[in-house]
Design a protein around this motif. Structure first.
Motif, PDB file in Angstrom:
ATOM      1  N   VAL A  71       1.192  -1.169  -0.126  1.00 39.70           N
ATOM      2  CA  VAL A  71      -0.605  -0.409  -0.241  1.00 39.70           C
ATOM      3  C   VAL A  71       0.698   1.201   0.549  1.00 39.70           C
ATOM      4  O   VAL A  71       1.934   1.253   0.778  1.00 39.70           O
ATOM      5  CB  VAL A  71      -0.845   0.259   1.337  1.00 39.70           C
ATOM      6  N   LEU A  72       0.570   1.863  -0.827  1.00 35.56           N
ATOM      7  CA  LEU A  72       0.303   3.528  -1.167  1.00 35.56           C
ATOM      8  C   LEU A  72       0.007   4.613   0.097  1.00 35.56           C
ATOM      9  O   LEU A  72      -0.633   4.398   0.233  1.00 35.56           O
ATOM     10  CB  LEU A  72       1.130   3.936  -2.569  1.00 35.56           C
ATOM     11  N   TYR A  73       0.948   5.243   0.814  1.00 37.12           N
ATOM     12  CA  TYR A  73       0.583   6.370   1.256  1.00 37.12           C
ATOM     13  C   TYR A  73       0.761   7.892   0.957  1.00 37.12           C
ATOM     14  O   TYR A  73       1.817   7.940   1.022  1.00 37.12           O
ATOM     15  CB  TYR A  73       0.275   6.452   3.280  1.00 37.12           C
ATOM     16  N   VAL A  74      -0.342   8.650   0.706  1.00 33.06           N
ATOM     17  CA  VAL A  74       0.311   9.403  -0.268  1.00 33.06           C
ATOM     18  C   VAL A  74      -0.209  10.714   0.242  1.00 33.06           C
ATOM     19  O   VAL A  74      -1.575  10.556   0.804  1.00 33.06           O
ATOM     20  CB  VAL A  74      -0.317   9.599  -0.993  1.00 33.06           C
ATOM     21  N   LYS A  75       0.723  11.684   1.846  1.00 30.68           N
ATOM     22  CA  LYS A  75       0.255  12.272   3.220  1.00 30.68           C
ATOM     23  C   LYS A  75      -0.184  13.815   1.886  1.00 30.68           C
ATOM     24  O   LYS A  75       1.362  14.303   0.866  1.00 30.68           O
ATOM     25  CB  LYS A  75       1.078  12.240   4.022  1.00 30.68           C
ATOM     26  N   CYS A  76      -0.931  14.187   1.891  1.00 30.72           N
ATOM     27  CA  CYS A  76      -1.314  15.665   1.288  1.00 30.72           C
ATOM     28  C   CYS A  76      -1.930  16.290   2.916  1.00 30.72           C
ATOM     29  O   CYS A  76      -2.509  16.153   3.559  1.00 30.72           O
ATOM     30  CB  CYS A  76      -2.200  15.906   0.428  1.00 30.72           C
TER      31      CYS A  76
ATOM     32  N   TYR B   6       4.649   7.360   1.063  1.00 28.82           N
ATOM     33  CA  TYR B   6       5.019   6.030   1.902  1.00 28.82           C
ATOM     34  C   TYR B   6       4.945   4.684   1.607  1.00 28.82           C
ATOM     35  O   TYR B   6       3.552   5.072   1.048  1.00 28.82           O
ATOM     36  CB  TYR B   6       4.818   6.654   3.885  1.00 28.82           C
ATOM     37  N   GLY B   7       6.002   4.077   2.067  1.00 29.58           N
ATOM     38  CA  GLY B   7       5.509   2.583   2.012  1.00 29.58           C
ATOM     39  C   GLY B   7       5.847   2.225   0.369  1.00 29.58           C
ATOM     40  O   GLY B   7       5.944   1.226  -0.177  1.00 29.58           O
ATOM     41  N   LEU B   8       6.920   3.540  -0.257  1.00 28.56           N
ATOM     42  CA  LEU B   8       7.593   3.370  -1.282  1.00 28.56           C
ATOM     43  C   LEU B   8       8.992   2.174  -0.890  1.00 28.56           C
ATOM     44  O   LEU B   8       9.945   1.784  -0.413  1.00 28.56           O
ATOM     45  CB  LEU B   8       8.233   4.429  -1.749  1.00 28.56           C
ATOM     46  N   PRO B   9       9.116   1.759  -2.153  1.00 26.65           N
ATOM     47  CA  PRO B   9      10.396   0.793  -2.342  1.00 26.65           C
ATOM     48  C   PRO B   9      11.405   1.212  -2.075  1.00 26.65           C
ATOM     49  O   PRO B   9      12.062   2.633  -2.476  1.00 26.65           O
ATOM     50  CB  PRO B   9      10.561  -0.195  -3.839  1.00 26.65           C
ATOM     51  N   LEU B  10      12.505   0.306  -1.529  1.00 23.01           N
ATOM     52  CA  LEU B  10      13.802   1.317  -1.187  1.00 23.01           C
ATOM     53  C   LEU B  10      14.422   1.681  -2.836  1.00 23.01           C
ATOM     54  O   LEU B  10      14.445   1.078  -3.657  1.00 23.01           O
ATOM     55  CB  LEU B  10      14.954  -0.252  -0.692  1.00 23.01           C
ATOM     56  N   SER B  11      15.397   2.359  -2.605  1.00 26.92           N
ATOM     57  CA  SER B  11      16.694   3.097  -3.480  1.00 26.92           C
ATOM     58  C   SER B  11      17.489   1.848  -3.527  1.00 26.92           C
ATOM     59  O   SER B  11      17.535   1.273  -3.268  1.00 26.92           O
ATOM     60  CB  SER B  11      16.937   4.382  -3.502  1.00 26.92           C
TER      61      SER B  11
END
Length: 445
Positions: free
Chosen positions: A240-245, A328-333
């Motif tokens: 899950v991606l969490y987009v904060k706005c 938030y919840g993105l893959p690592l670089s």
């Protein structure tokens, strides 16, 4: 020329001997940490992804809070401790350190909560008033649009406690930054939110605006999986991606807030702004097509430039407005993933050697050899014990046979002796009869 004798034990270096300005810098480095939303999993954590393009769920989604029906006591459990604060033990070292470090801890940290009832239980009922007065930054954001996340187990009615929520915020006079879920500004029959906002402008002179924030969860599974409960541990549940706005709500106004004005503002957030952010996020971050937006999970493709180390982006909303969001919840670089691989290799090499210098494999082989020897020795002992028991059993059988033979011989001997006695008695009787006949015959003659 005068000589000076230096006694090495005359002066002992401690933190307390440093100037308080330097002590404050050291304590700030120890007790001031990033906010709960920006924290990441450590390399030692099992949740940290090890594969490329694998999403890293943020630590705050694993927190589970249980409150009583009055929201006065709470119990927090979590699957990992990556979101917990690490420097709290420093405040318990001594009263001298606490006197310097405590104001730094309470004034320079951002205290984050997932729900208003969690904030009430922590700040109103479990925090000393002198510490509450030092707080400068608060953040209460929920992944749920209603402001009642499933991470918080509360048996009571949240709407009854919203009045306490705003009163507790107004009891933080040093507050300079406040983030709240946009769902909390909606006026109800039980809460006059517009009156609280007017009072906050007077009671909190350092707070000029409120940041109305929200998290838009975008699940890789599509509809029905907005965001997972903290007790879900399977791999798919936390994709899950969490987009904060956020939007700013000014408190310093010439006119007072009206209930209808807040209702219109809430509806604009809920039905327009939140939907616009969700749509733009699915298009830009997930590779969705505007014509087939509902099937965004079928074309799921996160840009390579968007990763856990670079998660801030500017979004162009469908209505032409632009806003800055954090994901938030993105893959690592690739860099962080390489660090993870190097750390795993270092741990593996470290685990190959024991403190005594021997290799783990050699130590395990020695343990197995000793175990085999012990098992062989036990087998030999059991064999000897079985042989001894068989010998003892054979000896017992032989003793029983000998005793039976002796008893039979004794019985035969007794029987023979009795037979000889009987025969002697009968012979004596016969001799007596013969003697009587002889005597009788002699007398008649």
């Amino acid at each position: 020329m005068a000589t000076v004798s230096l006694n090495p034990g005359a002066y002992v270096f401690t933190l307390e001997n440093l100037p308080q300005e330097i002590q404050a810098l050291i304590y700030r480095f120890a007790v001031v940490e990033p906010s709960r939303w920006t924290k990441r999993h450590s390399l030692k954590c099992d949740i940290t992804p090890s594969r490329a393009n694998q999403m890293e769920p943020p630590p705050f989604v694993f927190s589970e809070v249980q409150l009583n029906y009055k929201a006065t006591k709470m119990t927090t459990t979590t699957r990992c401790s990556c979101a917990k604060r690490k420097g709290l033990s420093l405040l318990l070292v001594s009263k001298f350190i606490n006197r310097i470090a405590s104001p730094i801890f309470w004034s320079q940290n951002t205290f984050c909560f997932l729900d208003a009832v969690e904030f009430i239980a922590a700040v109103k009922y479990n925090l000393r008033p002198e510490h509450r007065e030092m707080i400068r930054s608060l953040s209460i954001i929920s992944p749920d649009p209603s402001g009642a996340p499933i991470h918080i187990s509360f048996a009571g009615e949240r709407s009854k406690l919203m009045d306490d929520f705003w009163k507790t915020i107004k009891n933080c006079p040093s507050l300079q930054k406040l983030e709240v879920a946009y769902a909390y500004i909606q006026p109800t029959r039980k809460v006059s939110t517009h009156e609280h906002l007017d009072e906050m402008a007077e009671m909190l002179p350092n707070l000029s605006a409120i940041s109305l924030c929200f998290l838009v969860p975008i699940s890789r599974r599509g509809r029905g999986w907005d965001y997972p409960p903290p007790y879900y541990h399977d791999e798919w549940s936390h994709q899950v991606l969490y987009v904060k706005c956020s939007r700013s709500l000014p408190l310093l106004r010439e006119k007072r807030w009206e209930e209808e004005e807040l209702n219109n503002l809430y509806r604009d957030y809920h039905f327009n702004f939140r939907v616009y952010v969700s749509t733009a996020s699915k298009i830009k971050f997930c590779g969705a097509d505007i014509e087939r937006l509902e099937n965004y999970y079928g074309s799921w493709q996160i840009p390579k430039t968007l990763n856990a180390e670079s998660n801030s982006r500017r979004l162009q909303l469908p209505n032409g407005e632009t806003t800055i969001v954090k994901v938030y919840g993105l893959p690592l670089s690739a860099k962080a993933r390489n660090v993870r691989v190097r750390y795993a290799k270092a741990q593996a090499q470290k685990n190959e050697r024991r403190p005594d210098g021997t290799r783990v494999a050699e130590h395990e082989a020695m343990k197995m050899a000793k175990r085999r020897k012990r098992l062989n020795r036990q087998g030999e002992m059991e064999k000897e014990r079985d042989e001894y028991q068989e010998l003892q059993l054979a000896r017992g059988v032989r003793r029983a046979d000998l005793k039976a033979m002796e008893d039979k011989a004794a019985r035969d001997e007794a029987r023979t002796e009795a037979e000889s006695v009987r025969k002697g008695i009968e012979a004596t009787k016969v001799n007596r009869r013969l003697e009587r006949k002889r005597v009788t015959n002699g007398l008649t003659a």
